[in-house]
Design a protein around this motif. Structure first.
Motif, PDB file in Angstrom:
ATOM      1  N   GLU A 225      -4.465  17.777 -12.466  1.00 22.31           N
ATOM      2  CA  GLU A 225      -3.889  19.161 -12.171  1.00 22.31           C
ATOM      3  C   GLU A 225      -3.831  19.488 -10.910  1.00 22.31           C
ATOM      4  O   GLU A 225      -2.956  20.336 -10.479  1.00 22.31           O
ATOM      5  N   GLU A 226      -4.683  18.938  -9.938  1.00 24.36           N
ATOM      6  CA  GLU A 226      -4.823  19.261  -8.506  1.00 24.36           C
ATOM      7  C   GLU A 226      -3.642  18.677  -8.218  1.00 24.36           C
ATOM      8  O   GLU A 226      -2.868  19.405  -7.244  1.00 24.36           O
ATOM      9  N   THR A 227      -3.307  17.620  -8.538  1.00 23.88           N
ATOM     10  CA  THR A 227      -2.216  16.770  -7.777  1.00 23.88           C
ATOM     11  C   THR A 227      -0.991  17.409  -8.066  1.00 23.88           C
ATOM     12  O   THR A 227       0.078  17.367  -7.386  1.00 23.88           O
ATOM     13  N   MET A 228      -0.603  17.824  -9.383  1.00 19.11           N
ATOM     14  CA  MET A 228       0.486  18.434  -9.954  1.00 19.11           C
ATOM     15  C   MET A 228       0.668  19.903  -9.722  1.00 19.11           C
ATOM     16  O   MET A 228       1.662  20.333  -9.904  1.00 19.11           O
ATOM     17  N   GLY A 229      -0.564  20.711  -9.136  1.00 20.41           N
ATOM     18  CA  GLY A 229      -0.333  21.795  -8.819  1.00 20.41           C
ATOM     19  C   GLY A 229      -0.379  22.808 -10.064  1.00 20.41           C
ATOM     20  O   GLY A 229       0.153  23.905 -10.075  1.00 20.41           O
TER      21      GLY A 229
ATOM     22  N   ARG B 261       7.452  17.102 -16.476  1.00 20.29           N
ATOM     23  CA  ARG B 261       8.647  16.339 -16.997  1.00 20.29           C
ATOM     24  C   ARG B 261       9.143  15.594 -15.994  1.00 20.29           C
ATOM     25  O   ARG B 261       9.517  14.215 -16.275  1.00 20.29           O
ATOM     26  N   ALA B 262       9.324  15.928 -14.630  1.00 22.59           N
ATOM     27  CA  ALA B 262       9.980  15.237 -13.857  1.00 22.59           C
ATOM     28  C   ALA B 262       8.830  13.910 -13.342  1.00 22.59           C
ATOM     29  O   ALA B 262       9.477  12.984 -12.914  1.00 22.59           O
ATOM     30  N   ALA B 263       7.632  14.198 -13.318  1.00 19.25           N
ATOM     31  CA  ALA B 263       6.924  13.232 -13.129  1.00 19.25           C
ATOM     32  C   ALA B 263       6.472  12.028 -14.053  1.00 19.25           C
ATOM     33  O   ALA B 263       5.747  11.243 -13.860  1.00 19.25           O
TER      34      ALA B 263
ATOM     35  N   ASP C 138       0.660  -1.266   0.081  1.00 18.50           N
ATOM     36  CA  ASP C 138       0.002  -0.156   0.028  1.00 18.50           C
ATOM     37  C   ASP C 138       0.839   1.202  -0.006  1.00 18.50           C
ATOM     38  O   ASP C 138       1.984   1.177   0.245  1.00 18.50           O
ATOM     39  N   TYR C 139       0.545   2.379  -0.276  1.00 12.88           N
ATOM     40  CA  TYR C 139       0.983   3.811  -0.342  1.00 12.88           C
ATOM     41  C   TYR C 139       0.187   4.641  -0.148  1.00 12.88           C
ATOM     42  O   TYR C 139      -1.167   4.589  -0.562  1.00 12.88           O
ATOM     43  N   ARG C 140       0.666   5.908   0.099  1.00 14.86           N
ATOM     44  CA  ARG C 140      -0.373   6.947   0.443  1.00 14.86           C
ATOM     45  C   ARG C 140      -0.725   7.700  -0.830  1.00 14.86           C
ATOM     46  O   ARG C 140       0.080   7.703  -1.995  1.00 14.86           O
ATOM     47  N   PHE C 141      -1.838   8.376  -0.708  1.00 16.57           N
ATOM     48  CA  PHE C 141      -2.409   8.971  -1.973  1.00 16.57           C
ATOM     49  C   PHE C 141      -2.590  10.608  -1.767  1.00 16.57           C
ATOM     50  O   PHE C 141      -2.322  11.446  -2.511  1.00 16.57           O
ATOM     51  N   ASP C 142      -2.664  10.765  -0.628  1.00 16.52           N
ATOM     52  CA  ASP C 142      -2.771  12.268  -0.463  1.00 16.52           C
ATOM     53  C   ASP C 142      -1.591  13.037  -0.129  1.00 16.52           C
ATOM     54  O   ASP C 142      -1.026  12.896   0.928  1.00 16.52           O
ATOM     55  N   PHE C 143      -1.161  14.139  -0.864  1.00 14.58           N
ATOM     56  CA  PHE C 143      -0.063  14.915  -0.809  1.00 14.58           C
ATOM     57  C   PHE C 143      -0.356  16.269  -1.398  1.00 14.58           C
ATOM     58  O   PHE C 143      -1.471  16.432  -2.012  1.00 14.58           O
ATOM     59  N   PRO C 144       0.345  17.170  -0.709  1.00 16.00           N
ATOM     60  CA  PRO C 144       0.303  18.739  -1.269  1.00 16.00           C
ATOM     61  C   PRO C 144       0.326  18.732  -2.639  1.00 16.00           C
ATOM     62  O   PRO C 144       1.292  17.808  -3.354  1.00 16.00           O
ATOM     63  N   ALA C 145      -0.174  19.783  -3.414  1.00 19.46           N
ATOM     64  CA  ALA C 145      -0.029  19.883  -4.743  1.00 19.46           C
ATOM     65  C   ALA C 145       1.387  20.027  -5.165  1.00 19.46           C
ATOM     66  O   ALA C 145       2.267  20.625  -4.683  1.00 19.46           O
ATOM     67  N   GLY C 146       1.602  19.183  -6.194  1.00 20.06           N
ATOM     68  CA  GLY C 146       3.082  19.425  -6.816  1.00 20.06           C
ATOM     69  C   GLY C 146       3.826  18.211  -6.125  1.00 20.06           C
ATOM     70  O   GLY C 146       5.033  18.233  -6.714  1.00 20.06           O
ATOM     71  N   GLN C 147       3.469  17.581  -5.148  1.00 19.03           N
ATOM     72  CA  GLN C 147       4.154  16.495  -4.475  1.00 19.03           C
ATOM     73  C   GLN C 147       4.020  15.042  -5.345  1.00 19.03           C
ATOM     74  O   GLN C 147       3.864  14.254  -4.613  1.00 19.03           O
ATOM     75  N   TRP C 148       4.527  14.889  -6.546  1.00 17.68           N
ATOM     76  CA  TRP C 148       4.194  13.826  -7.091  1.00 17.68           C
ATOM     77  C   TRP C 148       5.029  12.720  -7.088  1.00 17.68           C
ATOM     78  O   TRP C 148       4.843  11.510  -6.945  1.00 17.68           O
TER      79      TRP C 148
ATOM     80  N   GLU D  99      16.514  11.934  -7.124  1.00 18.56           N
ATOM     81  CA  GLU D  99      15.487  12.424  -8.067  1.00 18.56           C
ATOM     82  C   GLU D  99      14.202  12.112  -7.188  1.00 18.56           C
ATOM     83  O   GLU D  99      13.281  12.858  -7.262  1.00 18.56           O
ATOM     84  N   VAL D 100      14.251  10.929  -6.619  1.00 18.18           N
ATOM     85  CA  VAL D 100      12.983  10.659  -5.661  1.00 18.18           C
ATOM     86  C   VAL D 100      13.536   9.797  -4.431  1.00 18.18           C
ATOM     87  O   VAL D 100      14.237   9.038  -4.359  1.00 18.18           O
ATOM     88  N   THR D 101      13.545  10.654  -3.370  1.00 17.57           N
ATOM     89  CA  THR D 101      13.956  10.375  -2.014  1.00 17.57           C
ATOM     90  C   THR D 101      12.956   9.317  -1.485  1.00 17.57           C
ATOM     91  O   THR D 101      11.862   9.605  -1.169  1.00 17.57           O
ATOM     92  N   PRO D 102      13.338   8.122  -0.757  1.00 15.80           N
ATOM     93  CA  PRO D 102      12.478   7.368  -0.139  1.00 15.80           C
ATOM     94  C   PRO D 102      12.014   7.992   1.011  1.00 15.80           C
ATOM     95  O   PRO D 102      12.532   8.775   1.633  1.00 15.80           O
ATOM     96  N   SER D 103      10.564   7.610   1.358  1.00 13.57           N
ATOM     97  CA  SER D 103       9.969   8.254   2.481  1.00 13.57           C
ATOM     98  C   SER D 103      10.380   7.773   3.823  1.00 13.57           C
ATOM     99  O   SER D 103       9.835   8.424   4.907  1.00 13.57           O
ATOM    100  N   CYS D 104      11.287   6.810   3.841  1.00  9.25           N
ATOM    101  CA  CYS D 104      11.592   6.275   4.947  1.00  9.25           C
ATOM    102  C   CYS D 104      13.363   5.956   4.846  1.00  9.25           C
ATOM    103  O   CYS D 104      13.556   5.362   3.776  1.00  9.25           O
ATOM    104  N   PRO D 105      14.093   5.813   5.921  1.00  9.29           N
ATOM    105  CA  PRO D 105      15.416   5.113   5.551  1.00  9.29           C
ATOM    106  C   PRO D 105      15.312   3.855   5.403  1.00  9.29           C
ATOM    107  O   PRO D 105      14.696   3.139   5.948  1.00  9.29           O
ATOM    108  N   GLY D 106      16.623   3.288   4.924  1.00  2.99           N
ATOM    109  CA  GLY D 106      16.475   1.969   4.739  1.00  2.99           C
ATOM    110  C   GLY D 106      17.530   1.684   3.488  1.00  2.99           C
ATOM    111  O   GLY D 106      17.922   2.416   2.767  1.00  2.99           O
ATOM    112  N   PRO D 107      17.933   0.384   3.176  1.00  2.00           N
ATOM    113  CA  PRO D 107      18.474  -0.081   2.149  1.00  2.00           C
ATOM    114  C   PRO D 107      17.685   0.322   0.986  1.00  2.00           C
ATOM    115  O   PRO D 107      16.585   0.312   0.796  1.00  2.00           O
ATOM    116  N   GLN D 108      18.494   0.638  -0.385  1.00  2.00           N
ATOM    117  CA  GLN D 108      17.715   0.747  -1.572  1.00  2.00           C
ATOM    118  C   GLN D 108      18.234   0.055  -2.863  1.00  2.00           C
ATOM    119  O   GLN D 108      18.974   0.462  -3.487  1.00  2.00           O
TER     120      GLN D 108
END
Length: 392
Positions: free
Chosen positions: A293-297, A308-310, A184-194, A244-253
């Motif tokens: 567009e709401e999601t991307m701001g 482009r980044a998304a 599972d993963y989160r869906f609700d983020f501030p606009a632009g936080q793709w 480019e995309v930082t994991p939302s928690c620490p740990g191996p990658q």
């Protein structure tokens, strides 16, 4: 009675054709169209019944108006029969091209919403006061203690669904010799936080790599697979760097060894392939565009660098993992051209890849476990995983 039944079946056929061919006026209409397309052989049987009843009513030489009505019902049911046979015939031809075997009896095997056992559910992170969970699906039987390769499954959806949307796929993969982690993963983020969903999936992959031995899994062999929005998230999580995309928690990658994306947008910029005609003329399209567009701001014109980044296509590079793309040819949300452009970018970067296009197949076709498209997809997935997650 025969005439009345034939007319009812003819009207049902017209309704079925409308929800498949026309831009859907609502989500319910799209869902009905998905069911009609995925179970078109059932509608073919109904058309045969309707045709037989219409011809029977016509042969009894009723009054002229009834005879004309019976003739019309016969023609409509005959056309419906031809139309209903087109999708399975096209997929049968595609299966031959891909070297896949289809089972007519398996066509009626039901839906993907249930499984024959329950998973182990674990919390892989707690972020912003929200527990993020994953389901672990292991083989029903194991021949030995050999550590098995891992498949991380990322569900789709335009809203916050739980993990294991289609558990029958999870148990099937597990019984083929994999340990499946459905996240599972989160869906609700501030606009632009793709980056949010991909950051959560990266967090989950790190947790899985750390805890794999608990489940008899091999953290050195990981494939990530996702459907729709989960496919886009899979490609972003599997191809971006931590910068480019930082994991939302620490740990191996660990870097995934293989990526599988089902009917996922790969380009959301102004240079993207045109959206499907049915979506562009449907209220659903306007709703999705507003939500995106709401999601991307902002729109691609207003926020070109953000879009482009998304876009997964931005991150195609030579060192990325082998990739399997699966796309339906009658998808309301994603065009085949989108996947073909992504596949061409992979080819130019010398990335091992395979593109499977399934004709006359709608978005979310995998909810029909027995459908011909699902049968082809299963065989292609197994070939791909066996090739890229084989024991070294």
């Amino acid at each position: 009675m025969a005439l009345a039944a034939a007319v009812i079946l003819a009207l049902l056929a017209v309704l079925g054709a409308a929800v498949v061919l026309l831009p859907p006026p609502s989500w319910l209409a799209w869902q009905l169209g998905l069911l009609v397309l995925e179970f078109s052989l059932v509608f073919a049987l109904l058309a045969v019944l309707g045709l037989g009843l219409a011809l029977t009513a016509r042969a009894r030489r009723p009054r002229s108006w009834a005879r004309g009505l019976a003739t019309s019902a016969a023609w409509v049911n005959a056309l419906a029969l031809c139309g209903a046979l087109l999708p399975p015939a096209a997929l049968w031809s595609a299966a031959r091209d891909h070297g896949a075997d289809l089972s007519l009896g398996g066509y009626f095997a039901g839906l993907s919403f249930s499984a024959d056992r329950e998973p182990v559910t674990r919390t892989y992170a707690r972020i912003g006061g929200e527990d993020l969970r994953l389901d672990v699906w292991e083989p029903a039987e194991r021949a030995d203690s050999t550590r098995l390769p891992i498949v991380v499954n990322v569900h789709g959806g335009s809203q916050d669904f739980d993990q294991s949307m289609f558990p029958r796929w999870d148990t099937w993969l597990a019984d083929q010799g994999y340990v499946v982690f459905d996240v599972d993963y989160r869906f609700d983020f501030p606009a632009g936080q793709w980056q949010g969903p991909a950051a959560d999936v990266k967090c989950a992959i790190g947790w899985i790599a750390e805890h794999a031995p608990e489940f008899g899994a091999d953290p050195s062999r990981i494939a990530v697979m996702g459907q729709s929005a989960g496919g886009l998230t899979t490609l972003l999580a599997g191809t971006t760097t931590s910068r480019e995309v930082t994991p939302s928690c620490p740990g191996p990658q660990p870097s995934p060894d293989a990526l599988i994306a089902w009917y996922a947008l790969t380009d959301v910029t102004n240079e993207a392939a045109e959206l499907p005609w049915r979506q562009r003329h449907s209220p659903i399209g306007a709703e999705l565009q507003e939500l995106f567009e709401e999601t991307m701001g902002g729109s691609p014109d207003e926020k070109p660098e953000l879009h482009r980044a998304a876009s997964p296509i931005t991150y195609v590079r030579e060192e990325m993992a082998p990739t399997l793309l699966i796309q339906g040819g009658w998808d309301l949300f994603v065009t085949g051209e989108d996947h073909r452009r992504y596949a061409e970018r992979l080819r130019a970067a010398s990335v091992p890849h395979r593109l499977i296009e399934l004709p006359l197949t709608e978005h979310m076709f995998d909810m029909n476990w027995g459908g011909f498209a699902s049968q082809i997809a299963r065989q292609e997935i197994l070939r791909f995983l066996d090739e890229h997650l084989a024991t070294t």
